[in-house]
Design a protein around this motif. Structure first.
Motif, mmCIF file in Angstrom:
data_model
loop_
_atom_site.group_PDB
_atom_site.id
_atom_site.type_symbol
_atom_site.label_atom_id
_atom_site.label_comp_id
_atom_site.label_asym_id
_atom_site.label_seq_id
_atom_site.Cartn_x
_atom_site.Cartn_y
_atom_site.Cartn_z
ATOM 1 N N UNK A 146 0.640 -1.549 -0.409
ATOM 2 C CA UNK A 146 0.452 0.250 -0.164
ATOM 3 C C UNK A 146 1.386 1.185 -0.091
ATOM 4 N N UNK A 147 1.713 1.296 1.481
ATOM 5 C CA UNK A 147 2.884 2.501 0.590
ATOM 6 C C UNK A 147 3.180 2.440 -0.268
ATOM 7 N N UNK A 148 3.902 1.232 -1.084
ATOM 8 C CA UNK A 148 4.628 1.782 -2.354
ATOM 9 C C UNK A 148 3.392 2.452 -3.368
ATOM 10 N N UNK A 149 2.061 2.236 -3.602
ATOM 11 C CA UNK A 149 1.237 2.823 -4.211
ATOM 12 C C UNK A 149 1.484 4.376 -4.055
ATOM 13 N N UNK A 150 0.736 4.960 -2.416
ATOM 14 C CA UNK A 150 1.190 6.211 -1.906
ATOM 15 C C UNK A 150 2.136 6.515 -2.858
ATOM 16 N N UNK A 151 3.096 6.184 -2.736
ATOM 17 C CA UNK A 151 4.232 6.994 -3.555
ATOM 18 C C UNK A 151 4.291 7.473 -4.681
ATOM 19 N N UNK A 152 3.843 6.218 -5.464
ATOM 20 C CA UNK A 152 3.660 6.233 -7.333
ATOM 21 C C UNK A 152 2.701 7.458 -7.355
ATOM 22 N N UNK A 153 1.584 7.080 -6.479
ATOM 23 C CA UNK A 153 0.639 8.511 -6.909
ATOM 24 C C UNK A 153 0.424 9.684 -6.221
ATOM 25 N N UNK A 154 1.451 9.712 -5.542
ATOM 26 C CA UNK A 154 2.196 11.265 -4.521
ATOM 27 C C UNK A 154 0.513 10.895 -4.142
ATOM 28 N N UNK A 155 0.369 9.799 -2.680
ATOM 29 C CA UNK A 155 -0.823 10.336 -1.907
ATOM 30 C C UNK A 155 -1.106 11.506 -1.000
ATOM 31 N N UNK A 156 -1.688 12.435 -0.633
ATOM 32 C CA UNK A 156 -1.257 13.658 0.444
ATOM 33 C C UNK A 156 -1.896 12.329 1.897
ATOM 34 N N UNK A 157 -0.984 12.388 3.190
ATOM 35 C CA UNK A 157 -1.216 11.572 3.910
ATOM 36 C C UNK A 157 -2.603 11.744 4.772
ATOM 37 N N UNK A 158 -3.554 13.050 4.824
ATOM 38 C CA UNK A 158 -5.128 12.702 5.456
ATOM 39 C C UNK A 158 -5.474 11.905 4.315
ATOM 40 N N UNK A 159 -5.614 11.395 2.939
ATOM 41 C CA UNK A 159 -6.299 10.422 2.489
ATOM 42 C C UNK A 159 -5.731 9.079 2.173
ATOM 43 N N UNK A 160 -4.511 9.093 3.043
ATOM 44 C CA UNK A 160 -3.810 7.591 3.006
ATOM 45 C C UNK A 160 -4.852 6.749 3.668
ATOM 46 N N UNK A 161 -5.425 6.918 4.784
ATOM 47 C CA UNK A 161 -5.751 6.569 5.707
ATOM 48 C C UNK A 161 -7.135 6.063 4.714
ATOM 49 N N UNK A 162 -8.150 6.774 3.990
ATOM 50 C CA UNK A 162 -9.402 6.665 3.667
ATOM 51 C C UNK A 162 -9.298 5.663 2.230
ATOM 52 N N UNK A 163 -7.936 5.458 1.795
ATOM 53 C CA UNK A 163 -7.867 5.214 1.235
ATOM 54 C C UNK A 163 -7.226 2.990 0.788
ATOM 55 N N UNK A 164 -6.690 2.886 2.813
ATOM 56 C CA UNK A 164 -5.653 1.670 3.172
ATOM 57 C C UNK A 164 -7.594 1.063 3.411
ATOM 58 N N UNK A 165 -8.275 2.170 4.369
ATOM 59 C CA UNK A 165 -9.272 0.907 5.230
ATOM 60 C C UNK A 165 -10.007 0.752 4.001
ATOM 61 N N UNK A 166 -10.068 1.236 3.094
ATOM 62 C CA UNK A 166 -11.301 0.698 2.165
ATOM 63 C C UNK A 166 -11.359 -0.573 1.795
ATOM 64 N N UNK A 167 -9.275 -1.216 1.509
ATOM 65 C CA UNK A 167 -9.082 -1.994 1.006
ATOM 66 C C UNK A 167 -9.193 -3.461 1.989
ATOM 67 N N UNK A 168 -10.224 -2.868 3.316
ATOM 68 C CA UNK A 168 -9.816 -3.784 4.241
ATOM 69 C C UNK A 168 -11.250 -4.583 4.224
ATOM 70 N N UNK A 169 -11.332 -6.176 4.696
ATOM 71 C CA UNK A 169 -12.371 -6.924 4.296
ATOM 72 C C UNK A 169 -12.012 -8.264 5.576
ATOM 73 N N UNK A 170 -13.975 -8.426 5.827
ATOM 74 C CA UNK A 170 -13.965 -9.577 6.809
ATOM 75 C C UNK A 170 -13.692 -8.713 8.473
ATOM 76 N N UNK A 171 -13.176 -9.694 8.471
ATOM 77 C CA UNK A 171 -12.424 -9.646 10.151
ATOM 78 C C UNK A 171 -11.743 -8.078 10.444
ATOM 79 N N UNK A 172 -10.831 -7.719 9.593
ATOM 80 C CA UNK A 172 -10.025 -6.851 9.678
ATOM 81 C C UNK A 172 -11.059 -5.166 9.312
ATOM 82 N N UNK A 173 -12.601 -5.909 8.502
ATOM 83 C CA UNK A 173 -12.967 -4.176 8.663
ATOM 84 C C UNK A 173 -13.449 -3.993 9.939
ATOM 85 N N UNK A 174 -14.360 -5.170 10.469
ATOM 86 C CA UNK A 174 -14.893 -5.106 11.362
ATOM 87 C C UNK A 174 -14.040 -4.110 12.507
#
Length: 307
Positions: free
Chosen positions: A50-78
């Motif tokens: 996930x961090x490698x992807x953030x570096x490629x798209x130059x993602x700002x810090x406030x948006x990193x948590x939003x993008x990463x947590x969207x990829x959590x599923x099942x138990x991790x999402x809960x």
């Protein structure tokens, strides 16, 4: 004194447009999902990807948590939904805060210590050179202080090599990990070539042994065809359950019939048909007073000579 001008505030539509562009770039790189599991290495690999992807798209810090947590599923999402609700409204999450909580949950320190100890005890042993190299690279990240320079990494890799490969490498005192690996690969290749050469030299002898065994099998098969235990007679005529012998046809034991001709009134020892058969099978016997063919020929020749 002229007051400082306040920076222009982007309209809400422009912010939405920027967010949409960022999410689109994030999705194009196919970020992996994560669901709770027992393997802590999967959690660490997910964070690193996930961090490698953030570096490629130059993602700002406030948006990193939003993008990463969207990829959590099942138990991790809960887990994340429950954790996020515990924070007061209006207080956002930084990426470092999320990463600390995430690794504490799915990659605890005792597991990291265990992996570090496994790296310290790593030896090639029965592993191939490729397997040892892969294991070394996998575990070395748990002890970064031991491999933080090329020279440290090279010496640590040498220490774990098999004795014969280590002796072929250490004498060169190579300075980098890649040089040590290349020299070990060359020594391993030479050792494999020598082993294959020895096997090829012993090939003809092994072939002769195999051929000798094959000849023995051929002789045994020939013996069977001539009447051995696996010949056709033995297979077609098993041992009789009544007389405990091998024979053709019905068993005549206890019927009073002759075993030779099957007729009643006499035994096979005195069977007239059996006596005739024996006489027919006996070789020609010379009767007294009758010269043999060879003697008659000699007599005839002798008589001619006397005439």
């Amino acid at each position: 004194m002229t007051p400082l001008a306040t920076p222009p505030v982007a309209p809400p539509q422009e912010n939405l447009r920027n967010n949409a562009t960022l999410v689109e770039q994030f999705w194009k790189l196919q970020p992996p999902t994560f669901e709770s599991g027992l393997d802590p290495l999967v959690a660490e690999d997910w964070i690193a990807t996930i961090e490698r992807i953030f570096n490629l798209i130059d993602c700002p810090d406030p948006r990193k948590v939003t993008c990463a947590t969207y990829m959590l599923q099942h138990g991790a999402r809960h887990w994340w939904d429950s954790t996020a609700r515990s924070r007061p409204q209006g207080h956002g999450w930084t990426w470092d805060q999320f990463k600390e909580l995430f690794l504490k949950k799915y990659y605890p320190s005792n597991i990291r210590n265990q992996k570090e100890a496994e790296f310290l005890m790593l030896k090639q042993g029965s592993l191939t050179l490729i397997e040892y190299e892969r294991k070394f690279d996998e575990l070395s990240r748990f002890a970064p202080a031991l491999v933080d320079t090329e020279q440290k990494r090279a010496r640590r890799f040498e220490q774990g090599l098999r004795d014969d490969l280590r002796q072929a490498v250490v004498t060169f005192e190579l300075g980098t990990y890649h040089e040590v690996l290349a020299k070990a690969q060359l020594a391993n290749f030479r050792e494999s070539s020598n082993s294959n050469s020895k096997l090829s030299q012993s090939g003809p002898l092994e072939k002769r042994k195999w051929e000798d065994k094959g000849k023995g099998k051929q002789d045994y098969s020939k013996k069977n065809k001539e009447g051995g235990p696996t010949s056709g007679y033995y297979q077609l005529n098993p041992v009789c359950g009544k007389c405990q012998k091998r024979h053709t046809g019905l068993c005549l034991m206890g019927t009073g019939a002759c075993y030779s001709c099957g007729e009643m009134g006499h035994f096979s020892k005195f069977c007239p048909k059996g006596q005739v058969k024996k006489q027919q099978q006996q070789p020609y016997q010379q009767k007294p007073g009758n010269p043999s063919k060879g003697q008659a020929r000699v007599y005839a020749l002798t008589g001619q000579e006397e005439d």
